[in-house]
Enzyme design. Sequence first.
Site, PDB file in Angstrom:
ATOM      1  N   LEU A 186      32.786  38.835  35.750  1.00 12.29           N
ATOM      2  CA  LEU A 186      33.681  39.987  35.910  1.00 12.29           C
ATOM      3  C   LEU A 186      32.929  41.068  36.675  1.00 12.29           C
ATOM      4  CD1 LEU A 186      35.286  40.149  32.356  1.00 12.29           C
ATOM      5  CD2 LEU A 186      36.022  38.838  34.357  1.00 12.29           C
ATOM      6  N   GLU A 226      33.377  42.672  40.506  1.00 10.98           N
ATOM      7  CA  GLU A 226      34.041  42.701  41.811  1.00 10.98           C
ATOM      8  C   GLU A 226      33.054  42.935  42.955  1.00 10.98           C
ATOM      9  OE1 GLU A 226      35.261  44.223  39.102  1.00 10.98           O
ATOM     10  OE2 GLU A 226      37.091  43.030  38.843  1.00 10.98           O
ATOM     11  N   GLN A 235      41.365  40.793  41.036  1.00 14.49           N
ATOM     12  CA  GLN A 235      42.347  40.455  40.014  1.00 14.49           C
ATOM     13  C   GLN A 235      43.535  41.421  39.990  1.00 14.49           C
ATOM     14  OE1 GLN A 235      41.149  40.295  35.707  1.00 14.49           O
ATOM     15  NE2 GLN A 235      41.245  38.091  36.124  1.00 14.49           N
ATOM     16  N   PHE A 236      43.279  42.692  40.244  1.00 16.20           N
ATOM     17  CA  PHE A 236      44.323  43.711  40.357  1.00 16.20           C
ATOM     18  C   PHE A 236      43.940  44.674  41.470  1.00 16.20           C
ATOM     19  CE2 PHE A 236      45.210  42.327  36.050  1.00 16.20           C
ATOM     20  CZ  PHE A 236      46.601  42.408  35.968  1.00 16.20           C
ATOM     21  N   HIS A 272      46.063  49.018  37.371  1.00 12.85           N
ATOM     22  CA  HIS A 272      46.727  47.732  37.583  1.00 12.85           C
ATOM     23  C   HIS A 272      47.999  47.883  38.418  1.00 12.85           C
ATOM     24  CE1 HIS A 272      44.177  47.063  34.095  1.00 12.85           C
ATOM     25  NE2 HIS A 272      44.336  45.759  34.211  1.00 12.85           N
TER      26      HIS A 272
END
Length: 326
Positions: free
Chosen positions: A58, A60, A82-83, A129
């Site tokens: 996890l 980025e 992921q978002f 998000h």
Amino acid sequence: MAQVTLIEALTMAMAHEMAKDPSVVVLGEDVGVNGGVFRATVGLSDKFGPLRVLDTPLDETTIAGIAVGMAAQGMKPIAEAQFDGFVYPMVDHIVCHAARFRTRTRGRLTCPLVLRVPWGGGIRAPEHHSEANESTFTNVPGLRVVMPSSPSRAYGLLLAAIRDPDPVIFFEPKRIYRQYKEEVADDGEALPLDVCFVLRDGSDVTLVTWGAQVKEALEAADALAKDGISAEVIDVATLKPLDFDTIHESVKKTGRCVIVHEAPRTAGFGAEVAARLAEHAMYDLVAPVERVTGYDTHIPLFRLEMKYLPSVERIVAAAKRTLAAS
């Protein structure tokens, strides 16, 4: 020909290119065993194995750095943020390195990576998000910025993005991931990048938009038609570089333009479109350009989320203002 959702069309495109080109790899958080948080990569690990579908930590920043390194050495990584709100730690590698490889090496090296970014609001998500942050990247030389608005365009544009020799930021409007299905042939036919798509012809007003807001623009055009107003709808699709000629040709015909996007209003990409119309289409316009946008605030949580996003009613009202002004 299969009826598929937008998310399924993305999976089809990645699977097609991975089967065709062994240099294509997928990496990101939970993209392998779990198939991604939105299931965009479901089944790819089973088909191509863990060396080509890489579950990362996890982190980025590391995802972006690995993708840049892979691309610089001849691979074609498809990295997933992921978002949308998770892309900010990636900006250093994307802006300072991926976007500059061609210029920095005088064309000796390119950086053929795709950064897939689930984008935008409308899914009742918490903060970080639901960002509409496309203008963060449209201001960066050396990047292509692409956003599909339907399953067929998602399939064709993602194929083109993977095949492009330069870095592509591929924003995926998650509000319409599973909103409807469309027939999409898994034939490997890419759509052209750097062009706008005219989805509906019209003569009275031009509606310019991209991503999830295409749906509202088309519905607004239907509502305007009931009042005898003919609206042309343009899906920008590739924001950077912008196919301004298609927009200009439409405005020459209609004399009016409404730009729709869900990003905040100030310095949103719609301002760039409006500026170019002011520079190149001043004498074609018979009314001021209207913008229907999100607000200059963070997108609210779900109770107010749909109040924030541009609605059919707001688009219709803006179009009617352009007609009243002329």
